[in-house]
Design an enzyme around this catalytic site. Structure first.
Site, PDB file in Angstrom:
ATOM      1  N   GLU A 140       0.861  -1.234  -0.058  1.00 22.23           N
ATOM      2  CA  GLU A 140      -0.035  -0.064  -0.149  1.00 22.23           C
ATOM      3  C   GLU A 140       0.910   1.417  -0.153  1.00 22.23           C
ATOM      4  OE1 GLU A 140      -3.506  -0.299   0.058  1.00 22.23           O
ATOM      5  OE2 GLU A 140      -2.945  -2.317  -0.353  1.00 22.23           O
ATOM      6  N   ASP A 199       9.361  18.475 -35.873  1.00 17.12           N
ATOM      7  CA  ASP A 199       8.447  18.269 -34.763  1.00 17.12           C
ATOM      8  C   ASP A 199       7.278  17.673 -35.197  1.00 17.12           C
ATOM      9  OD1 ASP A 199       6.982  19.123 -32.065  1.00 17.12           O
ATOM     10  OD2 ASP A 199       9.400  19.383 -31.737  1.00 17.12           O
ATOM     11  N   CYS A 239      10.681  14.851 -23.340  1.00 19.06           N
ATOM     12  CA  CYS A 239       9.658  16.165 -23.154  1.00 19.06           C
ATOM     13  C   CYS A 239       8.402  15.709 -22.916  1.00 19.06           C
ATOM     14  CB  CYS A 239       9.761  16.626 -24.599  1.00 19.06           C
ATOM     15  SG  CYS A 239       8.615  17.961 -24.938  1.00 19.06           S
ATOM     16  N   GLY A 256       5.414  18.123 -22.750  1.00 19.00           N
ATOM     17  CA  GLY A 256       4.984  19.605 -22.671  1.00 19.00           C
ATOM     18  C   GLY A 256       6.069  20.590 -22.114  1.00 19.00           C
ATOM     19  N   GLY A 257       7.338  20.282 -22.572  1.00 18.85           N
ATOM     20  CA  GLY A 257       8.437  20.907 -21.970  1.00 18.85           C
ATOM     21  C   GLY A 257       9.013  19.938 -20.799  1.00 18.85           C
ATOM     22  N   ASP A 276      13.074  14.291 -14.663  1.00 18.29           N
ATOM     23  CA  ASP A 276      13.449  13.304 -13.687  1.00 18.29           C
ATOM     24  C   ASP A 276      14.426  12.467 -13.827  1.00 18.29           C
ATOM     25  OD1 ASP A 276      12.243  10.698 -14.446  1.00 18.29           O
ATOM     26  OD2 ASP A 276      10.544  11.995 -14.404  1.00 18.29           O
ATOM     27  N   GLU A 336      20.961  39.303 -38.123  1.00 16.61           N
ATOM     28  CA  GLU A 336      20.783  38.120 -37.085  1.00 16.61           C
ATOM     29  C   GLU A 336      21.161  36.674 -37.462  1.00 16.61           C
ATOM     30  OE1 GLU A 336      16.141  39.678 -35.308  1.00 16.61           O
ATOM     31  OE2 GLU A 336      16.454  38.852 -37.519  1.00 16.61           O
TER      32      GLU A 336
HETATM   33  C1  GLA Z   1       4.648  19.703 -26.570  1.00 19.96           C
HETATM   34  C2  GLA Z   1       6.449  19.943 -26.927  1.00 19.96           C
HETATM   35  C3  GLA Z   1       6.506  21.014 -27.799  1.00 19.96           C
HETATM   36  C4  GLA Z   1       6.146  20.413 -29.022  1.00 19.96           C
HETATM   37  C5  GLA Z   1       4.610  20.129 -29.304  1.00 19.96           C
HETATM   38  C6  GLA Z   1       4.253  19.549 -30.300  1.00 19.96           C
HETATM   39  O1  GLA Z   1       3.951  20.954 -26.262  1.00 19.96           O
HETATM   40  O2  GLA Z   1       6.632  20.306 -25.541  1.00 19.96           O
HETATM   41  O3  GLA Z   1       8.050  21.348 -27.971  1.00 19.96           O
HETATM   42  O4  GLA Z   1       6.897  19.202 -29.498  1.00 19.96           O
HETATM   43  O5  GLA Z   1       4.486  19.389 -27.934  1.00 19.96           O
HETATM   44  O6  GLA Z   1       2.697  19.225 -30.404  1.00 19.96           O
END
Ligand code: GLA
Length: 732
Positions: free
Chosen positions: A176, A366, A524, A526-527, A532, A612
């Protein structure tokens, strides 16, 4: 020998270069924690105190001795059922429905090398670099066995902890709660440092005094999460970056976790870190075993900078694996912020051409290249190349890109699935969802049931068939939601599903790493939602945050640096106005911030001015020059960007001969006072030459009074100063 057992007082002592950890088998066979801290000799059992404490019960075998209570004694791995009413690390439910276990000492074994954990990531080391201690414990009433595992890496000042729980009985038992690490302190005032955040703003630092009443962090999201990082630091109240004692606990795991710190009724402090017990009830079948995921411990008596450096070395050199472990990471251009889903073969090729022109090593395609995937509402799960969209096969696109002298990388999200996908239409039962209930959607997607081997096998095959289509040298493994509806159709024990999900994920990743040893994997979620030490065992770098704003990144990367090496931090230069914040920052500043990580770009160079582009060439050149120092150097936080006007940090080569100092001004005012940046860790009594100006400076002055930043007008100016130790010594 770093692990010693003293027969006469039955103490185990673990020594690292600068630390000592000690525990004792007491007269009743309990394993008591005695000491963890600065290196010392001797037996510390004099620290234990015994008193008749009201409402703190006594083990039966203590007879009439009312001064002996598990409720007051420091323990190695406290279990529920022994009369300790503080938070336990282990709770077992027995076949008869009763809760409780009472483990007593039953022997030990010391061996060279570092133990491994079946199906789980763990610190690894050679026979020369580490030793393992196994302590065998057994519950005499049930026969359930628990082996406590300690890995000692003396040179790294690292001790790892894990445990294996074994059911030799004839009936199933349930765990548990199963956590690998507990630290009990008999006294002392601590601050707890934790890392909280949200999507696109991860790992903010919170430092708060440890008080009565548990302070708890954790994740019930199925991933380690953006919200709390699975790491704790306990520091003396006066501890700073440069002085004072501090302890770190880092969980080598990527799913639900719990960290608890509490000052008890006697002013003693307990810190626990490990698997979360929420939604967890894991069956251990007769003759079965459960491997408890590992926790890394380290201690420093010299402040937080050294504590972080211990973790950096350990994770960089003893957790991360593969060809890219020691450096040589490609500088990449990622298509996401350049064009989002709006890609074609021609547009990707165009980005690759730009990369070639700018000296960038790799182009990463991506999201958006597979299935019917023109936005995030459909296609996820359909792992076949959308050749219509690309206008050619993947193999041909890669060949053309390689022909430019540019490497090719690709994005995948194997755990996710849209309902609007062929995969879902064919296998609606492959997702985590509760029968008869509508699942929670997030980013309009669901999660595949990775606790099922057949699901993992099938997706693995599909991903391999993509990776086999050409010379793919990098894969970004994404995961874009938190788990919910964690019901699996394959088991009656739903309390195992979330952990089995993580085991399924690790199994997939391990197979990928074995089959494609030359591919660089970048994690990754969502970033930085799964940043971890567990993921870093498979993916030596992780996209640190979906927030690429150079100023916000100062804080995100500052927090991340407490527990993770810079070599693990995915960081890119993006366009302005920044897509997450709308902020404008100078190109140079964005480059400097992104150089505190694995460097790259996240923009369309085709939209840039020639000046740039010239800056990109210059940044690429600089990064290559400093890459080794950034990857292997000692990292020092020079300021706290959450509090100070400037964000500043330093890389120092281990031999002290080379320094890279980076500074970003966060504030600008009229008639601005000069900012001085004090350096750290330099060799005393030496002269250092700043390589662009040729000026020399005395190391002690650089550390004591610092260096003034030259006056620059404009917002968010960035500075980079590179020093080499000068031949001429101070005073000559
Ligand atoms: C996540 C990742 C982004 C990109 C999108 C693609 O948000 O963190 O860098 O790859 O998905 O959908």
């Amino acid at each position: 020998m770093s692990i010693l057992f003293a027969e006469q007082d039955r103490t185990f002592t673990l020594h690292t270069k600068d630390t000592t950890y000690q525990m004792k088998v007491d007269r009743y066979g309990f394993l008591l924690h005695l000491y963890y801290g600065r290196k010392t000799g001797g037996c510390m059992d004099y620290l234990l105190n015994y008193a008749d404490r009201g409402f703190s019960g006594n083990p039966y075998d203590a007879g009439t001795d009312r001064t002996y209570s598990m409720d007051a004694l420091p323990q190695e791995l406290p279990c529920q059922g022994t009369g300790d009413y503080r938070s336990p690390a282990v709770i077992i439910k027995n076949p008869d429905g009763s809760y409780g276990c009472d483990f007593r000492y039953n022997g030990y074994r010391i061996s060279d090398g570092k133990y491994g954990l079946l199906g789980l990531p763990a610190v690894y080391a050679s026979k020369e670099e580490a030793q393992t201690l196994e302590i065998y414990m057994e519950d005499p009433a049930t026969g359930v066995r628990m082996t406590l595992l300690y890995g000692v890496l003396p040179e790294q000042n690292i001790i790892t902890r894990s445990a294996v729980i074994e059911n030799p009985g004839k009936e199933k038992i349930w765990l548990e709660k199963a956590q690998a690490a507990c630290l009990d302190w008999l006294h002392g005032a601590f601050d707890l440092i934790t890392f909280h955040g949200r999507h696109a703003m991860e790992r903010n630092v919170q430092r708060a005094p440890v008080t009565h009443g548990a302070q708890v962090i954790g994740s019930r999201r199925g991933t380690s999460s953006h919200q709390y990082n699975p790491m704790l630091i306990l520091a003396g109240r006066e501890t700073t970056e440069d002085a004072g004692s501090c302890y770190a606990m880092s969980f080598v795991y990527s799913g639900n976790f719990k960290g608890e710190v509490e000052k008890d009724q006697f002013g003693q402090t307990r810190a626990l870190l490990g698997l979360s017990d929420e939604l967890f009830s894991y069956p251990v079948e007769p003759k079965g075993k459960f491997h408890v995921p590992e926790v890394i411990l380290t201690y420093s008596s010299r402040g937080l900078a050294e504590l972080s450096q211990n973790l950096h070395r350990c994770i960089r050199d003893h957790v991360c694996r593969g060809r890219y472990r020691d450096g040589g990471r490609p500088i990449l251009l990622n298509s996401w912020e350049a064009s989002y889903f709006d890609i074609t073969g021609a547009s990707i090729y165009e980005l690759a051409k730009q990369s070639a022109d700018l000296g960038i090593d790799m182009l990463v395609m991506d999201d958006g290249w597979f299935g019917k995937r023109d936005d995030d509402n459909s296609g996820l799960g359909d792992w076949y190349v959308n050749e219509e969209k690309l206008g050619e096969s993947l193999g041909s696109l890669i060949r053309r890109i390689n022909g430019l002298g540019v490497k090719f990388g690709i994005w995948i999200e194997p755990e996710g699935i849209n309902e609007d996908s062929e995969l879902y239409r064919k296998h609606p039962d492959w997702v985590l969802s509760v029968p008869g209930r509508n699942p929670v959607r997030a980013r309009n997607q669901l999660v595949l049931d990775f606790s099922r081997r057949d699901v993992v096998d099938s997706i693995f095959e599909k991903i391999c068939s993509i990776l086999d289509q050409g010379n793919i040298e990098y894969v970004k493994w994404d995961m874009n939601r938190s788990l919910s509806d964690c019901y699996s159709r394959r088991t009656e024990d739903q309390g195992r599903v979330q952990h089995d999900y993580v085991l399924g994920l690790y199994d997939f990743l391990e197979r990928l790493v074995q089959r494609y040893p030359d591919i660089l994997l970048e994690g990754c979620s969502g970033g930085g939602g799964r940043f971890d030490a567990g993921m870093l065992y498979y993916t030596p770098q992780i996209w640190c945050s979906d927030n690429t704003d150079a100023l916000d990144r100062l804080q995100i990367q500052y927090g991340t640096s407490f527990g993770y090496p810079i070599s693990a931090v995915g960081s890119h230069v993006s366009a302005v106005p920044n897509h997450q914040t709308g902020r404008l920052t100078p190109f140079r500043t964005r480059g400097i911030t992104a150089m505190a990580g694995t460097f790259g770009y996240e923009l369309d160079p085709g939209t840039l001015l020639e000046v740039e582009k010239e800056q990109i060439r210059e940044q690429v050149h600089r990064y290559r020059e400093y890459a080794k120092l950034i990857h292997n150097g000692l990292y020092y936080r020079l300021t706290d960007p959450g509090k100070d006007a400037a964000g500043a940090w330093e890389f120092l080569s281990e031999d002290g001969s080379e320094i890279l100092v980076s500074v970003v001004m966060q504030e600008i005012h009229g008639n601005m006072p000069v900012t001085y940046i004090c350096l750290k860790g330099l060799k005393p009594g030496c002269m250092y030459e700043e390589t662009s100006s040729g000026k020399t400076y005395a190391s002690d002055a650089l550390m004591e009074t610092g260096i003034p930043l030259p006056d620059q007008s404009g917002e968010y100016c960035g500075y980079q100063m590179h020093f080499k130790i000068a031949k001429q010594q101070e005073g000559e």
